[in-house]
Every structure is written in structure tokens, then in C-alpha cells.
Design a protein around this motif. Sequence first.
Motif, PDB file in Angstrom:
ATOM      1  N   UNK A 101      28.251  51.771  31.947  1.00  0.00           N
ATOM      2  CA  UNK A 101      29.510  51.723  31.154  1.00  0.00           C
ATOM      3  C   UNK A 101      30.220  50.776  31.871  1.00  0.00           C
ATOM      4  N   UNK A 102      30.478  50.770  32.970  1.00  0.00           N
ATOM      5  CA  UNK A 102      31.352  49.577  33.751  1.00  0.00           C
ATOM      6  C   UNK A 102      30.988  48.361  33.778  1.00  0.00           C
ATOM      7  N   UNK A 103      29.406  48.121  33.695  1.00  0.00           N
ATOM      8  CA  UNK A 103      28.950  46.651  33.496  1.00  0.00           C
ATOM      9  C   UNK A 103      29.270  46.181  32.095  1.00  0.00           C
ATOM     10  N   UNK A 104      28.953  47.226  31.205  1.00  0.00           N
ATOM     11  CA  UNK A 104      29.140  46.586  29.690  1.00  0.00           C
ATOM     12  C   UNK A 104      30.693  46.364  29.677  1.00  0.00           C
ATOM     13  N   UNK A 105      31.505  47.098  30.118  1.00  0.00           N
ATOM     14  CA  UNK A 105      32.950  46.957  29.973  1.00  0.00           C
ATOM     15  C   UNK A 105      33.314  45.651  30.438  1.00  0.00           C
ATOM     16  N   UNK A 106      32.640  45.240  31.740  1.00  0.00           N
ATOM     17  CA  UNK A 106      33.248  44.159  32.308  1.00  0.00           C
ATOM     18  C   UNK A 106      32.761  42.864  31.478  1.00  0.00           C
ATOM     19  N   UNK A 107      31.554  42.930  30.917  1.00  0.00           N
ATOM     20  CA  UNK A 107      31.010  41.890  30.009  1.00  0.00           C
ATOM     21  C   UNK A 107      31.620  41.746  28.879  1.00  0.00           C
ATOM     22  N   UNK A 108      32.152  42.790  28.435  1.00  0.00           N
ATOM     23  CA  UNK A 108      32.923  42.768  26.985  1.00  0.00           C
ATOM     24  C   UNK A 108      34.648  42.951  26.917  1.00  0.00           C
ATOM     25  N   UNK A 109      35.085  43.369  27.844  1.00  0.00           N
ATOM     26  CA  UNK A 109      36.546  43.476  27.937  1.00  0.00           C
ATOM     27  C   UNK A 109      37.333  42.633  29.118  1.00  0.00           C
ATOM     28  N   UNK A 110      38.477  42.912  29.101  1.00  0.00           N
ATOM     29  CA  UNK A 110      39.423  42.091  30.267  1.00  0.00           C
ATOM     30  C   UNK A 110      39.829  43.272  31.061  1.00  0.00           C
ATOM     31  N   UNK A 111      39.431  44.539  30.872  1.00  0.00           N
ATOM     32  CA  UNK A 111      39.827  45.863  31.673  1.00  0.00           C
ATOM     33  C   UNK A 111      39.572  45.455  33.117  1.00  0.00           C
ATOM     34  N   UNK A 112      40.525  45.552  34.047  1.00  0.00           N
ATOM     35  CA  UNK A 112      40.393  45.225  35.265  1.00  0.00           C
ATOM     36  C   UNK A 112      39.544  46.425  36.086  1.00  0.00           C
ATOM     37  N   UNK A 113      38.245  45.888  36.646  1.00  0.00           N
ATOM     38  CA  UNK A 113      37.245  47.011  37.099  1.00  0.00           C
ATOM     39  C   UNK A 113      36.912  46.563  38.549  1.00  0.00           C
ATOM     40  N   UNK A 114      36.755  47.640  39.256  1.00  0.00           N
ATOM     41  CA  UNK A 114      36.265  47.188  40.739  1.00  0.00           C
ATOM     42  C   UNK A 114      34.758  46.656  40.372  1.00  0.00           C
ATOM     43  N   UNK A 115      34.364  45.626  41.424  1.00  0.00           N
ATOM     44  CA  UNK A 115      33.058  45.058  41.265  1.00  0.00           C
ATOM     45  C   UNK A 115      32.180  45.941  42.001  1.00  0.00           C
ATOM     46  N   UNK A 116      30.977  46.350  41.244  1.00  0.00           N
ATOM     47  CA  UNK A 116      30.000  47.224  41.870  1.00  0.00           C
ATOM     48  C   UNK A 116      29.032  46.290  42.521  1.00  0.00           C
ATOM     49  N   UNK A 117      28.743  46.620  43.679  1.00  0.00           N
ATOM     50  CA  UNK A 117      27.709  45.709  44.474  1.00  0.00           C
ATOM     51  C   UNK A 117      26.326  46.384  44.452  1.00  0.00           C
ATOM     52  N   UNK A 118      26.294  47.679  44.658  1.00  0.00           N
ATOM     53  CA  UNK A 118      24.906  48.294  44.680  1.00  0.00           C
ATOM     54  C   UNK A 118      25.073  49.775  44.225  1.00  0.00           C
ATOM     55  N   UNK A 303      50.223  47.679  41.067  1.00  0.00           N
ATOM     56  CA  UNK A 303      51.166  47.258  42.078  1.00  0.00           C
ATOM     57  C   UNK A 303      52.599  47.814  41.618  1.00  0.00           C
ATOM     58  N   UNK A 304      53.218  48.635  42.687  1.00  0.00           N
ATOM     59  CA  UNK A 304      54.246  49.429  42.492  1.00  0.00           C
ATOM     60  C   UNK A 304      55.676  48.564  42.424  1.00  0.00           C
ATOM     61  N   UNK A 305      55.495  47.441  42.619  1.00  0.00           N
ATOM     62  CA  UNK A 305      56.673  46.357  42.499  1.00  0.00           C
ATOM     63  C   UNK A 305      56.658  45.851  41.184  1.00  0.00           C
ATOM     64  N   UNK A 306      55.473  45.257  40.773  1.00  0.00           N
ATOM     65  CA  UNK A 306      55.520  44.434  39.420  1.00  0.00           C
ATOM     66  C   UNK A 306      54.858  45.367  38.308  1.00  0.00           C
ATOM     67  N   UNK A 307      54.376  46.375  38.415  1.00  0.00           N
ATOM     68  CA  UNK A 307      53.770  47.415  37.393  1.00  0.00           C
ATOM     69  C   UNK A 307      52.449  46.745  36.756  1.00  0.00           C
ATOM     70  N   UNK A 308      52.212  45.924  37.138  1.00  0.00           N
ATOM     71  CA  UNK A 308      50.928  45.242  36.808  1.00  0.00           C
ATOM     72  C   UNK A 308      49.742  46.185  37.308  1.00  0.00           C
ATOM     73  N   UNK A 309      48.786  46.457  36.389  1.00  0.00           N
ATOM     74  CA  UNK A 309      47.520  47.361  36.456  1.00  0.00           C
ATOM     75  C   UNK A 309      46.410  46.518  37.369  1.00  0.00           C
TER      76      UNK A 309
END
Length: 463
Positions: A101-118, A303-309
Amino acid sequence: MQNISSLKPSFDEIKKTEGEDECRAWLTKIYGAEDELAEFVATRLGTGRAPKYVDFLTGSLNISFRFKFSDGGPDTIIRFPSPGPTATFIRDEKVANEVQAMEYLRQNTTIPLPRVYSWGLTAESPQQFGPFIIMDYVEGTLLSTVLQQPTERDQQDLVLNPSIDNSQLDTIYRQIADYLLQLSRLTFTHIGAISRDGDTWSVTKGPLTHNMNELAATVAGYPTSLLPTSTFDQAGDYFESISDEHLAHLFTQRNLAGDREIAQARFIARHGFTRLIDQYLIDDDGPFIPFCDDLQPSNMLVDPETFQIKAVIDFEFTNAMPAQFTYDPPWWLLLSGPEAWLDRDSMEEFRDLYEPRMEQFLQALESVEGTSGGQTLHEPPLSTRMRDSWRSGRFWFNYAARKGFAVDAIYWAALHEGGDGIELLSDEAREQMEPQIERKMQQLREYEEDHAALFFDETSFRF
């Protein structure tokens, strides 16, 4: 009919204790293996030199170990689902589904996701600790921490700070609205877990949901053989399966009803849910949309200062689901779900607090919809669909579908219309009610005997 608060979740304490014992034994073992895990992470990443262990992070279903590399590269975590909170037989499937699901969403959205290495399954992990994901550690503060009202010492539920600055909340809402709008434009032809075959993403196996895990883990004693394993190509069939799940839960968890009145209320509620399927069903033939019920502030780093996710984490139990789940306004706008108010029999208080925040969120969504560029827009727009869900009561039906332990309170507080409910039962259900109530009382007697014997023995041993 009893008050709603009498129908709050009732877990099987015997099963829960067994799960906690299993989890404690696992934690004792894994907490002493930091060096081994560091070597394992280095091997999986091909870095040669083992990183330095920093600390561990705990969640409701997972535990993660954080490592720092001497070359200045980004910190990395290895995350394992904890046994007990996650049913043992589900753990491998849960991780495999989440990574896909994370790989699918990484390819198809701009939702910020942690990069999976393994990642890998239990058989591939050190000492077979369990399935794992190795991914970036993202620095940030949980959004729920930023948004929550300072809690009293004995307060368990998170509550949105009523004094929060509206401009800050708008900044957050617009980002999340954008994520939901992007998700609403992704479609599949079946209901179930998302997977890839070559370059093609599709649904080829049945759904694995948070509610299924709760039932099958340590709080219900639910027979795992009753869980669905195949995909669904119609939403109605899926809701019928959920209805069967709700009823099977009632009939199999021995302590789900503490007296005859509660047993009757739960029986009527779960049959009432079934009766409402045709009334609230939309888009029976699809499309089906990726849905994560845990997409909420407690799984977002900001980011608690800018409220950017900065990252959205924990996409476990993400599936292609009936579109109407996506068309609901977010349930988490007060941070805690409606159950926190239903447990106190305070539905009106929930509505009074929720509706202004819902309107604020929907205005943010409308703003995002108006600036979404050349992408094809929903007709009607997602914001309109969300308003209709709330107005029609579909929000509550969908929420009850996903919450096996709260379905009874939701039904009586938001879905039932007048009367004691018996008159709405089918002839077959009416005939079954008294025998089923008696069965629940017999199960309760047996459960209480087993509970007393177990905890008496444990107390005697300790003293």
C-alpha cells in the motif's frame, strides 16, 4: 433499552491477558537484541558497518528500533508488529499488505511517506522476531500532540484543544484534505488488499482490516476461520460479510453481554445494522477506493513551528474499500472518535463539538478542490459527498461497519428510529432472540467461572 454507556466495548479479559503475557515475553527477548538488530539492518541495507542503536519507539500495534549511521546518513528504524495487539497469524500478512500500500501511494499521490528500504516476513527476521519494515526515521512531532488539549492526570482520551488557533488548524486541514482528495481519485474494481504484479496494481486477495485484527487478536476470541479471505466485487456483498462478522462476534465472545438486557440490545442492534444495508448502500458496483481508517493525526508527524506535515506513518490495514467510506467526513476531527462520547452517553455533546470542526474541514476541502488544477473533479465534489454522508446518517452506518466493538452503541445512538427495536426484526430473528439471549447468559456464566479460576490462581501464585 439501556442507556448507551452500558454498551461500551467489553473485551475478553482472559484472551487479553494471554496476549499481554505473549507480548511481554516477546519484548523481554527483543529488548536484549539491539546489537543483533543493528547488524541485521546493516546487512539488509548493504552498508557494511552496523549503525548505532539510539532508542525504541512504541505504538499501539508496533515497536520500532532507531539506528544512527556514522557516515551522517539519515537515521533508520526497523519496525515489528507486536504479538498480542496483532494476531500472530495476521502479522506477516499485515506487513506485506502495508508495504504494498505504501509503495502504491508513493507512486500515485504526493502524501509524504517514509521511504521503505527493506522488509521481510517472520522467517527472514533475526530469531524470527516477526515481519519487519526498515525505513527512514522522520524527525517531527505527532500532530495529535500539537492539536490536543492538555490532559488531566486521569484522562485517557485525546481531545482537540478548543482554544487552538483557527488559522493553524486551517493549514493542517488543507494538507489533509489534499491527501483525501488524491485518494478519492484512485480506483479499483474489487474490494480487498492492494498488490502489484509487475507494473500492474490490482486487488487479488481479501481485505485485512483493523476490526478483523481486533477480533482475531486478544480481545474477542473470534474464530479466525470465519474471517473472509476472498475479494468482493460488490459493496453490498462486503457489507453483508461485515454484518455476518458483527453477528458472529456477538455469538462467540462469551462476555460481550453482562446481562439479559444488554444481550437483547446488542442482538437488536446487530440485526438492525443488517436491515440498514440497502438504505445506506451507494455505488454497489464500485469504484472501490484505497482507504486507511488509521489516517489520523496520531499517525502524522508535523513541524510544530510551521504546521507542515512531514510524514504520514502506519498504513497498516489499508485496502480498496467501498467508495462511501472515502465519502465520509473524517471521524477524527475531535482527535478521539465518537466512542469517547458514546461511552458517556453524550451524543449531543459530540455533535455540538464535531459539526463546527466538520464545517471548517469541508471549507478547507472546498478550497483544495477549487485549486486542484486540471485534474478531473468528482461530480458531485468530494466535499458535497461528505456533507451528504453526514446529513443522511450514512456516516454513522459506515462507522458502525468498521467498529465491531462500538456497533451497538452507534446503532442505538444514531441509527435506530423509535420503538424498542423488536418490531423491526424479521420473523426468523425474532424467533432466535430469546434462545440467543439464553445462550449468551450461559456463556457469561462459564466465562466468569474461568475468569475467577484463572485470576484466583494467578493471585495465589503471586502471594
